[in-house]
Design a protein around this motif. Structure first.
Motif, PDB file in Angstrom:
ATOM      1  N   GLU A  48      -5.417   5.103   7.980  1.00  0.00           N
ATOM      2  CA  GLU A  48      -6.092   3.839   8.287  1.00  0.00           C
ATOM      3  C   GLU A  48      -7.472   3.789   7.643  1.00  0.00           C
ATOM      4  O   GLU A  48      -7.945   2.719   7.239  1.00  0.00           O
ATOM      5  N   ALA A  49      -8.129   4.949   7.535  1.00  0.00           N
ATOM      6  CA  ALA A  49      -9.461   4.987   6.939  1.00  0.00           C
ATOM      7  C   ALA A  49      -9.412   5.084   5.419  1.00  0.00           C
ATOM      8  O   ALA A  49     -10.279   4.542   4.728  1.00  0.00           O
ATOM      9  N   ALA A  50      -8.392   5.767   4.893  1.00  0.00           N
ATOM     10  CA  ALA A  50      -8.356   6.069   3.456  1.00  0.00           C
ATOM     11  C   ALA A  50      -7.640   5.019   2.616  1.00  0.00           C
ATOM     12  O   ALA A  50      -7.890   4.917   1.411  1.00  0.00           O
ATOM     13  N   VAL A  51      -6.752   4.250   3.234  1.00  0.00           N
ATOM     14  CA  VAL A  51      -5.942   3.286   2.473  1.00  0.00           C
ATOM     15  C   VAL A  51      -6.473   1.875   2.721  1.00  0.00           C
ATOM     16  O   VAL A  51      -6.364   1.352   3.834  1.00  0.00           O
ATOM     17  N   PRO A  52      -7.043   1.238   1.707  1.00  0.00           N
ATOM     18  CA  PRO A  52      -7.590  -0.111   1.898  1.00  0.00           C
ATOM     19  C   PRO A  52      -6.474  -1.152   1.943  1.00  0.00           C
ATOM     20  O   PRO A  52      -5.485  -1.049   1.217  1.00  0.00           O
ATOM     21  N   GLN A  53      -6.636  -2.146   2.793  1.00  0.00           N
ATOM     22  CA  GLN A  53      -5.683  -3.251   2.828  1.00  0.00           C
ATOM     23  C   GLN A  53      -6.071  -4.290   1.779  1.00  0.00           C
ATOM     24  O   GLN A  53      -7.243  -4.655   1.685  1.00  0.00           O
ATOM     25  N   PRO A  54      -5.128  -4.766   0.994  1.00  0.00           N
ATOM     26  CA  PRO A  54      -5.462  -5.784  -0.015  1.00  0.00           C
ATOM     27  C   PRO A  54      -6.036  -7.030   0.650  1.00  0.00           C
ATOM     28  O   PRO A  54      -5.555  -7.448   1.711  1.00  0.00           O
ATOM     29  N   PRO A  55      -7.057  -7.641   0.071  1.00  0.00           N
ATOM     30  CA  PRO A  55      -7.640  -8.855   0.669  1.00  0.00           C
ATOM     31  C   PRO A  55      -6.601  -9.976   0.744  1.00  0.00           C
ATOM     32  O   PRO A  55      -5.751 -10.105  -0.138  1.00  0.00           O
ATOM     33  N   ASP A  56      -6.660 -10.773   1.811  1.00  0.00           N
ATOM     34  CA  ASP A  56      -5.735 -11.897   1.945  1.00  0.00           C
ATOM     35  C   ASP A  56      -6.005 -12.979   0.901  1.00  0.00           C
ATOM     36  O   ASP A  56      -5.088 -13.666   0.465  1.00  0.00           O
ATOM     37  N   ASP A  57      -7.274 -13.137   0.543  1.00  0.00           N
ATOM     38  CA  ASP A  57      -7.653 -14.169  -0.429  1.00  0.00           C
ATOM     39  C   ASP A  57      -8.526 -13.518  -1.503  1.00  0.00           C
ATOM     40  O   ASP A  57      -9.748 -13.690  -1.517  1.00  0.00           O
ATOM     41  N   PRO A  58      -7.918 -12.754  -2.417  1.00  0.00           N
ATOM     42  CA  PRO A  58      -8.709 -11.928  -3.328  1.00  0.00           C
ATOM     43  C   PRO A  58      -9.324 -12.694  -4.483  1.00  0.00           C
ATOM     44  O   PRO A  58      -8.832 -13.752  -4.896  1.00  0.00           O
ATOM     45  N   GLU A  59     -10.408 -12.138  -5.006  1.00  0.00           N
ATOM     46  CA  GLU A  59     -10.969 -12.564  -6.269  1.00  0.00           C
ATOM     47  C   GLU A  59     -10.257 -11.782  -7.380  1.00  0.00           C
ATOM     48  O   GLU A  59      -9.697 -10.712  -7.130  1.00  0.00           O
ATOM     49  N   PRO A  60     -10.269 -12.292  -8.618  1.00  0.00           N
ATOM     50  CA  PRO A  60      -9.606 -11.570  -9.714  1.00  0.00           C
ATOM     51  C   PRO A  60     -10.054 -10.118  -9.836  1.00  0.00           C
ATOM     52  O   PRO A  60      -9.221  -9.226 -10.082  1.00  0.00           O
ATOM     53  N   ALA A  61     -11.348  -9.846  -9.650  1.00  0.00           N
ATOM     54  CA  ALA A  61     -11.852  -8.472  -9.770  1.00  0.00           C
ATOM     55  C   ALA A  61     -11.226  -7.560  -8.720  1.00  0.00           C
ATOM     56  O   ALA A  61     -10.979  -6.370  -8.981  1.00  0.00           O
ATOM     57  N   GLN A  62     -10.960  -8.087  -7.527  1.00  0.00           N
ATOM     58  CA  GLN A  62     -10.342  -7.280  -6.479  1.00  0.00           C
ATOM     59  C   GLN A  62      -8.874  -7.007  -6.794  1.00  0.00           C
ATOM     60  O   GLN A  62      -8.355  -5.930  -6.493  1.00  0.00           O
ATOM     61  N   VAL A  63      -8.204  -7.973  -7.403  1.00  0.00           N
ATOM     62  CA  VAL A  63      -6.820  -7.762  -7.831  1.00  0.00           C
ATOM     63  C   VAL A  63      -6.775  -6.645  -8.866  1.00  0.00           C
ATOM     64  O   VAL A  63      -5.915  -5.746  -8.806  1.00  0.00           O
TER      65      VAL A  63
ATOM     66  N   THR B  61       0.825  -1.212   0.000  1.00  0.00           N
ATOM     67  CA  THR B  61       0.000   0.000   0.000  1.00  0.00           C
ATOM     68  C   THR B  61       0.856   1.258   0.000  1.00  0.00           C
ATOM     69  O   THR B  61       0.316   2.366   0.101  1.00  0.00           O
ATOM     70  N   ALA B  62       2.166   1.121  -0.133  1.00  0.00           N
ATOM     71  CA  ALA B  62       3.060   2.279  -0.053  1.00  0.00           C
ATOM     72  C   ALA B  62       2.701   3.385  -1.049  1.00  0.00           C
ATOM     73  O   ALA B  62       2.700   4.569  -0.681  1.00  0.00           O
ATOM     74  N   PRO B  63       2.395   3.066  -2.338  1.00  0.00           N
ATOM     75  CA  PRO B  63       2.030   4.155  -3.262  1.00  0.00           C
ATOM     76  C   PRO B  63       0.784   4.913  -2.816  1.00  0.00           C
ATOM     77  O   PRO B  63       0.699   6.134  -2.983  1.00  0.00           O
ATOM     78  N   LEU B  64      -0.185   4.207  -2.234  1.00  0.00           N
ATOM     79  CA  LEU B  64      -1.407   4.861  -1.769  1.00  0.00           C
ATOM     80  C   LEU B  64      -1.103   5.768  -0.585  1.00  0.00           C
ATOM     81  O   LEU B  64      -1.627   6.878  -0.488  1.00  0.00           O
ATOM     82  N   VAL B  65      -0.240   5.296   0.314  1.00  0.00           N
ATOM     83  CA  VAL B  65       0.139   6.109   1.475  1.00  0.00           C
ATOM     84  C   VAL B  65       0.861   7.369   1.012  1.00  0.00           C
ATOM     85  O   VAL B  65       0.599   8.472   1.519  1.00  0.00           O
ATOM     86  N   ARG B  66       1.778   7.241   0.054  1.00  0.00           N
ATOM     87  CA  ARG B  66       2.493   8.422  -0.451  1.00  0.00           C
ATOM     88  C   ARG B  66       1.525   9.415  -1.088  1.00  0.00           C
ATOM     89  O   ARG B  66       1.681  10.633  -0.941  1.00  0.00           O
ATOM     90  N   PHE B  67       0.536   8.896  -1.809  1.00  0.00           N
ATOM     91  CA  PHE B  67      -0.463   9.754  -2.441  1.00  0.00           C
ATOM     92  C   PHE B  67      -1.165  10.622  -1.397  1.00  0.00           C
ATOM     93  O   PHE B  67      -1.276  11.842  -1.556  1.00  0.00           O
ATOM     94  N   TRP B  68      -1.624   9.986  -0.324  1.00  0.00           N
ATOM     95  CA  TRP B  68      -2.372  10.740   0.685  1.00  0.00           C
ATOM     96  C   TRP B  68      -1.472  11.646   1.514  1.00  0.00           C
ATOM     97  O   TRP B  68      -1.902  12.731   1.939  1.00  0.00           O
ATOM     98  N   ARG B  69      -0.245  11.235   1.761  1.00  0.00           N
ATOM     99  CA  ARG B  69       0.668  12.111   2.510  1.00  0.00           C
ATOM    100  C   ARG B  69       0.933  13.400   1.727  1.00  0.00           C
ATOM    101  O   ARG B  69       1.131  14.468   2.317  1.00  0.00           O
TER     102      ARG B  69
END
Length: 315
Positions: free
Chosen positions: A162-177, A137-145
């Motif tokens: 914590e509210a703005a940066v979503p954590q990638p799902p541990d077991d994602p579906e292709p659409a989430q990727v 999530t580093a690129p997303l964090v840099r964006f918001w900073r």
């Protein structure tokens, strides 16, 4: 167990009893994991009865994926028996969790490429290829900073991220990727015209005021999320009052009808990053289910409620 006159055995006998090769016994001996009891006249290694259990323990630990240095610390542990093993196992479990997450992510990415039309594969490969595995999530964090006001208190920044940066799902579906990959690409792409579009609140409230603002907005968004989950139309109420109060506190203003009208106009004119929040909803929502509320969708719901209310008072 050993039948020699001195109760010791050769490296070959130890290997045979343990069901391993002589090379394996020599490897652990050379690294100090399996001390020799003595050497024969001819210089051959001799091992005592305790060596067999130690060798079996070493093999079990290595089968769990522990490194040689970790095994060394476990078998040589004297103080607080078991604590070194517990720490080593916990560390290995953390590593495996990361490895499994990476594998699940890679599997979903492969399915994404496999299932998409041939004409779209090159674009999808380009987008998902820019995301690390496991995803960061580093690129997303840099964006918001870069978007937040400078010198905003660190605790407030952390709460916002914590509210703005979503954590990638541990077991994602292709659409989430795909959604996360597009989100990653969006935050890496410079905005047109300006480095980073920022709302008027950043300039009017300043760093400290923005910290107060976002703390209040977090509560308002949570209240609005309940309405979004129930698919309710935007309406005045506790969530809207909390929303307006957050801005009033940041601006050191009173919550009046005039303030609400001015606020509705200001928020309508603020730069928008709707695509970011749309993608966030796709990342955090399993396919086929109602989109999970995000700060972006909650903000839009509350702004619509404010506009409806102020339009009514103006009439």
């Amino acid at each position: 167990m050993f039948t020699s006159y001195d109760g010791l055995c050769s490296i070959g006998e130890l290997a045979e009893h343990a069901g391993v090769t002589v090379k394996t016994v020599r490897f652990y001996s050379d690294r100090g994991l399996l001390p020799e009891a003595s050497r024969s006249v001819g210089g051959h290694r001799r091992y005592g009865p305790e060596a067999l259990e130690r060798l079996r323990l070493i093999r079990s630990l290595r089968a769990l994926g522990l490194s040689v240095p970790e095994v060394h610390r476990v078998v040589d542990e004297e103080d607080a028996p078991g604590s070194v093993l517990e720490d080593a196992v916990a560390g290995r479990l953390r590593e495996l969790g990361s490895e499994l997450k990476a594998l699940r992510w890679r599997e979903a990415a492969l399915r994404l490429v496999q299932e998409c039309p041939p004409a779209e594969r090159a674009d999808r490969l380009r987008v998902i290829g820019a995301v690390s595995t496991p995803p960061s999530t580093a690129p997303l964090v840099r964006f918001w900073r870069g978007w937040l006001p400078a010198r905003m208190p660190a605790r407030s920044v952390t709460a916002f991220l914590e509210a703005a940066v979503p954590q990638p799902p541990d077991d994602p579906e292709p659409a989430q990727v795909l959604a996360f990959a597009r989100l990653n690409a969006l935050t890496l792409r410079p905005c047109k015209g300006v480095e980073q579009p920022q709302p008027e609140a950043h300039r009017a409230a300043g760093a400290r005021g923005a910290a107060v603002l976002y703390a209040g907005l977090a509560e308002a968004y949570e209240l609005a999320g309940a309405g979004l989950r129930l698919n309710r139309e935007p309406h005045p109420g506790e969530a809207l009052d909390c929303f307006v109060a957050a801005y009033a506190s940041a601006y050191s203003a009173r919550d009046t009808a005039d303030f609400r009208r001015l606020l509705a106009g200001q928020l309508a004119a603020d730069p928008r990053i709707d695509r970011y929040w749309e993608l966030v909803a796709e990342v955090v929502t399993p396919p086929g289910r109602r989109p999970e509320p995000t700060p972006g969708s909650a903000h839009d719901w509350l702004l619509a409620a404010l506009q409806t209310q102020t339009a009514g008072t103006a009439a």
